[in-house]
Design a protein around this motif. Structure first.
Motif, PDB file in Angstrom:
ATOM      1  N   GLY A 116       3.465   9.748   5.061  1.00 56.70           N
ATOM      2  CA  GLY A 116       4.028   8.964   6.167  1.00 56.70           C
ATOM      3  C   GLY A 116       5.371   8.312   5.871  1.00 56.70           C
ATOM      4  N   ASP A 117       5.996   8.660   4.737  1.00 58.26           N
ATOM      5  CA  ASP A 117       7.256   8.001   4.407  1.00 58.26           C
ATOM      6  C   ASP A 117       8.382   8.373   5.377  1.00 58.26           C
ATOM      7  OD1 ASP A 117       6.856  10.512   3.277  1.00 58.26           O
ATOM      8  OD2 ASP A 117       8.362  10.202   1.727  1.00 58.26           O
TER       9      ASP A 117
ATOM     10  N   PRO B 198      -0.343   6.990  16.048  1.00 59.37           N
ATOM     11  CA  PRO B 198       0.953   6.766  15.392  1.00 59.37           C
ATOM     12  C   PRO B 198       1.159   5.315  14.983  1.00 59.37           C
ATOM     13  CG  PRO B 198       1.223   7.158  17.742  1.00 59.37           C
ATOM     14  CD  PRO B 198      -0.198   7.464  17.429  1.00 59.37           C
ATOM     15  N   ASN B 199       0.438   4.413  15.637  1.00 59.65           N
ATOM     16  CA  ASN B 199       0.627   2.986  15.331  1.00 59.65           C
ATOM     17  C   ASN B 199       0.239   2.637  13.906  1.00 59.65           C
ATOM     18  OD1 ASN B 199       1.339   1.668  18.055  1.00 59.65           O
ATOM     19  ND2 ASN B 199      -0.296   3.098  18.508  1.00 59.65           N
ATOM     20  N   ARG B 200      -0.621   3.441  13.288  1.00 59.73           N
ATOM     21  CA  ARG B 200      -1.028   3.114  11.912  1.00 59.73           C
ATOM     22  C   ARG B 200       0.178   3.101  10.973  1.00 59.73           C
ATOM     23  NH1 ARG B 200      -3.296   8.181   8.497  1.00 59.73           N
ATOM     24  NH2 ARG B 200      -2.843   6.684   6.866  1.00 59.73           N
ATOM     25  N   PRO B 204       2.585  -1.609   8.226  1.00 58.49           N
ATOM     26  CA  PRO B 204       3.275  -2.441   7.226  1.00 58.49           C
ATOM     27  C   PRO B 204       4.311  -3.380   7.859  1.00 58.49           C
ATOM     28  CG  PRO B 204       3.068  -0.195   6.426  1.00 58.49           C
ATOM     29  CD  PRO B 204       2.628  -0.176   7.862  1.00 58.49           C
ATOM     30  N   LEU B 205       5.035  -2.849   8.867  1.00 55.70           N
ATOM     31  CA  LEU B 205       6.045  -3.683   9.521  1.00 55.70           C
ATOM     32  C   LEU B 205       5.383  -4.794  10.340  1.00 55.70           C
ATOM     33  CD1 LEU B 205       9.022  -4.167  10.244  1.00 55.70           C
ATOM     34  CD2 LEU B 205       8.723  -2.616  12.178  1.00 55.70           C
ATOM     35  N   LEU B 206       4.331  -4.441  11.079  1.00 50.90           N
ATOM     36  CA  LEU B 206       3.640  -5.452  11.886  1.00 50.90           C
ATOM     37  C   LEU B 206       3.048  -6.538  10.984  1.00 50.90           C
ATOM     38  CD1 LEU B 206       2.524  -6.517  14.543  1.00 50.90           C
ATOM     39  CD2 LEU B 206       0.586  -4.948  14.320  1.00 50.90           C
ATOM     40  N   LYS B 207       2.476  -6.118   9.875  1.00 51.44           N
ATOM     41  CA  LYS B 207       1.883  -7.073   8.918  1.00 51.44           C
ATOM     42  C   LYS B 207       2.956  -8.060   8.442  1.00 51.44           C
ATOM     43  CE  LYS B 207      -0.881  -6.912   4.632  1.00 51.44           C
ATOM     44  NZ  LYS B 207      -0.139  -7.654   3.632  1.00 51.44           N
ATOM     45  N   MET B 218      -4.616  -8.968   6.860  1.00 56.90           N
ATOM     46  CA  MET B 218      -5.247  -7.812   6.214  1.00 56.90           C
ATOM     47  C   MET B 218      -5.298  -6.665   7.211  1.00 56.90           C
ATOM     48  SD  MET B 218      -8.323  -9.846   4.339  1.00 56.90           S
ATOM     49  CE  MET B 218      -8.357 -11.066   5.638  1.00 56.90           C
ATOM     50  N   THR B 219      -5.079  -5.453   6.721  1.00 54.57           N
ATOM     51  CA  THR B 219      -5.139  -4.290   7.601  1.00 54.57           C
ATOM     52  C   THR B 219      -6.136  -3.285   7.035  1.00 54.57           C
ATOM     53  OG1 THR B 219      -3.328  -3.183   6.453  1.00 54.57           O
ATOM     54  CG2 THR B 219      -2.738  -4.553   8.322  1.00 54.57           C
TER      55      THR B 219
END
Lengths: 164, 267
Positions: A116-117, B198-200, B204-207, B218-219
């Motif tokens: 996913g990078d 795709p949201n997964r 990292p950005l949302l966190k 936590m995700t």
């Protein structure tokens, strides 16, 4: 008045099922170097001199499945011209993607990105996420969602980019 | 006659869920937000020190949400499911959810805390996650001195299932633009996201954006499921399995949210 209404109705009825809404883009173009379903490594840098449609897609994406035949048509319509399509699967296994390809039969290059990078680098957090790259390797247009890739407006935009 | 194990397994899962969910009673209650507005709430009563305040994508109209709330109650976790849209006289559409004010969510939280004395955890899925987060943001405005665990004023944290917190449609090539409430609360947050969405990849950005408000975030990725998995008409086996076990998933999430501190589980 009736004629005007009839004309408006005719225009609405004849409108394409998908709206074509390529959006001009002015921002950085991340690198894209991934392994393909064919096992070969593909680097977007090697496509300098071509216009390239980069699409991020997934097997679970309904619009992706629906629009892929029109992407085949688009590729065929530019046969012999500097145009290519790279379709990056979003993080699924090779087996899942292969099963989809066997069924839907896309005729363009399928790339895999299990980590996913590239998805993160390209800010492709919706599916399908599309990028039209010019001959210098720069993103020029983007489009979110399914579309009819065989629509004349898209062919015209690609032709303009090829002729630049 | 051929034997098809997958349909049989799916039927058994649904039957197991129905049997488990049928045991616990629900009590309708009504609270007043102000002189003119009352909210009907389905209260799945249980003992225990913690409770869930659920804002479902479809306002809890789906049978899976009701069954899950009933199973949670049987397992000792009380759940309130307020019908906010009826209170506002809005149609039960996803777009109506945006009309729910964070201030009113604060009032519902206060009611829940005052009536039960339990620490309140918000839970919401999809677009309704914005409702929970707006409420938490307004809660922080009203109770700025509450510590990060919400110990003082009753709000303990938020569980979000596949949250959709974008302020506008996504644009390829550009980072997501989130609603204003992102980063405006410091209560702990646990996000459950489907693997097949795709949201997964934006987690990292949302966190990071949520953590900016001081929240511990936590995700967790649920394998093989799509977003809105428990409301899908075209659900697959994996989605049926997770839906049938959703109460367990939520209970485990609540335990993690309440017992996980600085990288270790506290008994």
């Amino acid at each position: 008045m009736k004629k005007i209404i009839a004309l408006l109705v005719a225009l609405v009825v004849s409108a394409p099922a998908f709206a074509v809404n390529l959006k001009p883009f002015d921002g950085p173009t991340p690198p894209l170097k991934l392994q393909g379903l064919d096992g070969k490594t593909h680097d977007l840098n090697d496509d300098r001199g071509k216009v390239v449609l980069v699409q991020f897609w997934a097997t679970y994406c309904g619009p992706c499945r629906k629009e892929m035949p029109s992407m085949n048509k688009l590729l065929k319509s530019f046969e012999g011209k500097p145009f290519d399509i790279l379709a990056v699967d979003m993080g699924e296994t090779k087996e899942e993607v292969q099963a989809f390809v066997n069924e839907v039969k896309p005729e363009f290059t399928i790339l895999l990105n299990p980590e996913g990078d590239a998805i993160a680098a390209w800010n492709a957090f919706a599916v399908p996420a599309n990028f039209l790259i010019d001959k210098t390797g720069k993103i020029r247009y983007t489009l979110f969602g399914g579309t009819d890739w065989a629509a004349p407006e898209i062919a015209q935009t690609i032709t303009e980019l090829i002729n630049e | 006659m051929s034997f098809h194990p997958i349909p049989l397994l799916r039927a058994l899962l649904v039957a197991a869920g129905l049997m488990a969910g049928a045991a616990q009673a629900m009590e309708p209650i009504t609270i007043m937000l102000n002189d003119d507005t009352e909210v009907d709430i389905r209260d799945y009563i249980a003992e225990g020190d913690e409770m869930l305040l659920g804002f479902a994508c479809d306002q809890g109209g789906g049978s899976n949400e009701e069954r899950t709330a009933s199973m949670l109650a049987e397992d000792g976790i009380e759940t309130w499911m307020p019908d906010m849209l009826s209170a506002y006289m809005l149609p039960k559409l996803p777009s109506s959810i945006k009309s729910i004010s964070g201030d009113d969510i604060v009032k519902v939280i206060e009611n829940a805390y005052n009536k039960t004395g339990k620490k309140v955890y918000l839970i919401a899925g999809g677009n309704a996650a914005a409702v929970a987060l707006n409420g938490a943001a307004k809660w922080k405005e009203k109770y700025p001195q509450a510590d990060s665990q919400g110990e003082n004023h009753g709000l303990g944290g938020i569980i979000m299932l596949f949250p959709r917190l974008n302020a506008k449609p996504p644009e390829p090539g550009k980072p997501p633009v989130y609603i204003d409430a992102v980063g405006k609360t410091d209560v702990p947050i646990l996000i459950l996201e489907g693997e097949r969405t795709p949201n997964r990849w934006g987690l990292p950005l949302l966190k990071k954006k949520l953590e900016a408000g001081g929240s511990r975030v936590m995700t967790m990725i649920i394998p093989a499921v799509r977003g809105y998995f428990y409301n899908r008409e075209d659900s697959n086996l994996a989605e049926d399995v997770v839906t049938a076990q959703l109460a367990g998933v939520i209970k485990a999430s609540l335990y993690t949210l309440t017992h996980y501190r600085n990288g270790v589980l506290i008994p």
